[in-house]
Design an enzyme around this catalytic site. Structure first.
Site, PDB file in Angstrom:
ATOM      1  N   GLU A 194     -15.008 -11.975  69.774  1.00 26.99           N
ATOM      2  CA  GLU A 194     -14.124 -11.414  70.800  1.00 26.99           C
ATOM      3  C   GLU A 194     -14.811 -11.246  72.157  1.00 26.99           C
ATOM      4  OE1 GLU A 194     -11.168  -8.652  68.069  1.00 26.99           O
ATOM      5  OE2 GLU A 194     -12.934  -7.721  68.974  1.00 26.99           O
ATOM      6  N   GLU A 388      -9.158 -12.297  62.201  1.00 32.80           N
ATOM      7  CA  GLU A 388      -8.980 -10.843  62.097  1.00 32.80           C
ATOM      8  C   GLU A 388      -7.499 -10.531  62.248  1.00 32.80           C
ATOM      9  OE1 GLU A 388     -11.210  -7.998  64.342  1.00 32.80           O
ATOM     10  OE2 GLU A 388     -13.049  -9.186  64.252  1.00 32.80           O
TER      11      GLU A 388
END
Length: 489
Positions: A194, A388
């Site tokens: 991320e 995720e």
């Protein structure tokens, strides 16, 4: 023309995702050095009446206080859920569910304790050898993140983290050690977790102590640090292709799909700009160059990125094989004074009236996942990986040792249904790893009671408990989902 795909493809990588700093524990064992995540102190998220009491940021003063008076604070990421000693038990549970893949990260500080060593820590390397061998025993493919929110703290203290270009060769050295060591054991890699979360927390994403930078230049420092990470990622991709040509190397973002609040053209334009800032990160890593729209953004925000002569070539040569995303929620955007500041933020203050909220006030939007996948695939035409996705909730362990989490089953079911629709829309989707497949320490609040897993871990927010593992109702449900390749929901 591509044939219509009506279900999940053969070989789809079903599994679960974790991070070293949230599960391993053993922070002072096996020669591991201290990392930035080891200094994320627990704060009771209910003490202020605000559920999301984030522990993301640490200042230089707080770091000094934590180091000098450690006994006065709790650092849950130091103990995790003791995966370091219980990895065989946990991987056996994943295998029982039928996992095809297990997403795990490697702690940089376990391989190079300060990040500055000439030679890696053999004990750290050997630990991950054992983890990968255990996965192989059950036919589980590791999906390995090389940098997941934990930088050796020495690199923060010496260079203020990724604010410095000095970290690029250190990361490349680390990457080459991993590739050489695990080339026969790991096929799927992600360089940085991320990376766009730098826009939310420079300490978490880039190991930067914000109080040591000019507050007027925070945005510039954020993008300069991101530039350094882009280069490090590209060099790692290039090294991987040299060492293990058959490997697949991906980038990853926290996918933040922004909807316009109204049909007002100004709101629509702001939503487009917000989505561009989110896509900026994979734009660079998948396309190998800075997108044209950032020239105006940098100009409008007085951002000057220092680039060396060789940087353009490095980015062009180090493009990724796939784009991975985390997806938890969508956002709502409107043209307002603080719109630029909110763009790229983790959570929007504007709530979508059409969506339910989780216990942590996160909007639940399965269709937003389908929209995101369609946009990303249209943009890059590269395989995508949802690595995720999950629901944080307060689970209750019953007297008979059961956890009835129908709410989690409902959440994941609806997102799996939308992934299936996206595949039917033509999206090339590689796999799906739910976040926190086993309960772990929360990234944002360092608490244990925000649970995501199919497996309950007996531990509270202060670290008390037996650490016993219990199968939740969702455990058996997900087992059937995998066995049917997503057909039986």
């Amino acid at each position: 023309m591509k044939e219509l795909q009506t279900g999940f493809p053969k070989g789809f990588l079903w599994g679960g995702a974790t991070a070293a700093n949230q599960i391993e524990g053993a922070y002072n064992e096996g020669g591991k050095g201290m990392s930035t995540s080891d200094y994320a102190a627990y704060k009771d998220p209910y003490a202020t009446g605000k559920v999301d009491n984030f522990t993301f940021n640490v200042t230089s003063k707080e770091l000094k206080e934590y180091q000098e008076n450690e006994a006065n604070y709790l650092f849950p990421k130091r103990w995790g859920i003791d995966f370091y000693h219980r990895y065989k038990e946990d991987i056996a549970l994943f295998a029982e569910m039928g996992f095809k893949t297990f997403r795990i990260s490697i702690s940089w500080a376990r391989i190079f304790p300060t990040g500055l060593e000439t030679e890696p820590n053999e004990e750290g390397l050997a630990f991950y050898d054992k983890v990968f061998d255990e996965c192989a025993k059950y036919g589980i493919e590791p999906l390995v993140t090389m940098s997941h929110y934990e930088l050796p703290i020495t690199l923060t203290e010496k260079y203020n983290g990724w604010a410095s270009r000095e970290l690029i060769p250190l990361f490349e050295k680390y990457a080459r050690v991993l590739f050489n060591r695990y080339q026969s054991k790991v096929k799927y890699w992600i360089t940085f977790n991320e990376m766009n979360m730098n826009l939310n927390s420079l300490y978490t994403g880039a190991g930067i102590l914000e109080d040591l930078i000019d507050p007027e230049k925070k945005l510039e420092v954020t993008y300069q640090a991101s530039h350094h990470q882009f280069l490090a990622s590209a060099l790692a991709v290039k090294a991987a292709k040299e060492i293990m040509p058959d490997a697949q190397i991906g980038c990853m973002i926290n996918q933040i799909e922004s909807y316009a609040l109204t049909t007002k053209p100004e709101d629509q334009l702001q939503a487009l700009k917000s989505n561009q800032l989110n896509m900026f990160y994979p734009d660079v890593q998948a396309r190998g160059e800075y997108p044209s729209y950032m020239a105006r953004y940098f100009s409008d925000n007085d951002i000057n990125i220092v680039m060396e002569e060789e940087d353009a070539a490095i980015l062009a040569e180090g493009t990724v094989d796939f784009v991975a995303i985390s997806y938890y929620m969508s956002h709502v955007t409107e043209a307002r004074e603080d719109a630029a500041k909110l763009a790229g933020s983790f959570d929007s203050p504007i709530k979508n009236e059409y969506l339910e909220l989780s216990q942590w006030d996160w909007p639940i939007d399965p269709i937003g996942l389908r929209i995101s996948l369609m946009k990303l695939y249209d943009r890059y035409e590269l395989p995508l990986f949802v690595c995720e996705n999950g629901l944080g909730a307060k689970d209750e362990l019953t007297e008979d040792g059961r956890i009835h989490d129908d709410y989690r089953i409902d959440y994941i079911k609806k997102h799996v249904e939308q992934m299936k629709e996206a595949i039917k829309d033509g999206v090339d989707l590689m796999g799906y790893t739910t976040w926190g497949c086993i309960d772990l320490i929360s990234c944002g609040t360092s608490q244990m009671s925000k649970r995501y897993g199919f497996i309950y871990v007996d531990q509270d927010d202060e670290g008390n408990g037996s650490l016993a593992r219990y199968r939740k109702d969702s455990f058996e449900w997900y087992k059937e989902v995998i066995a049917s390749n997503g057909e039986n929901l």
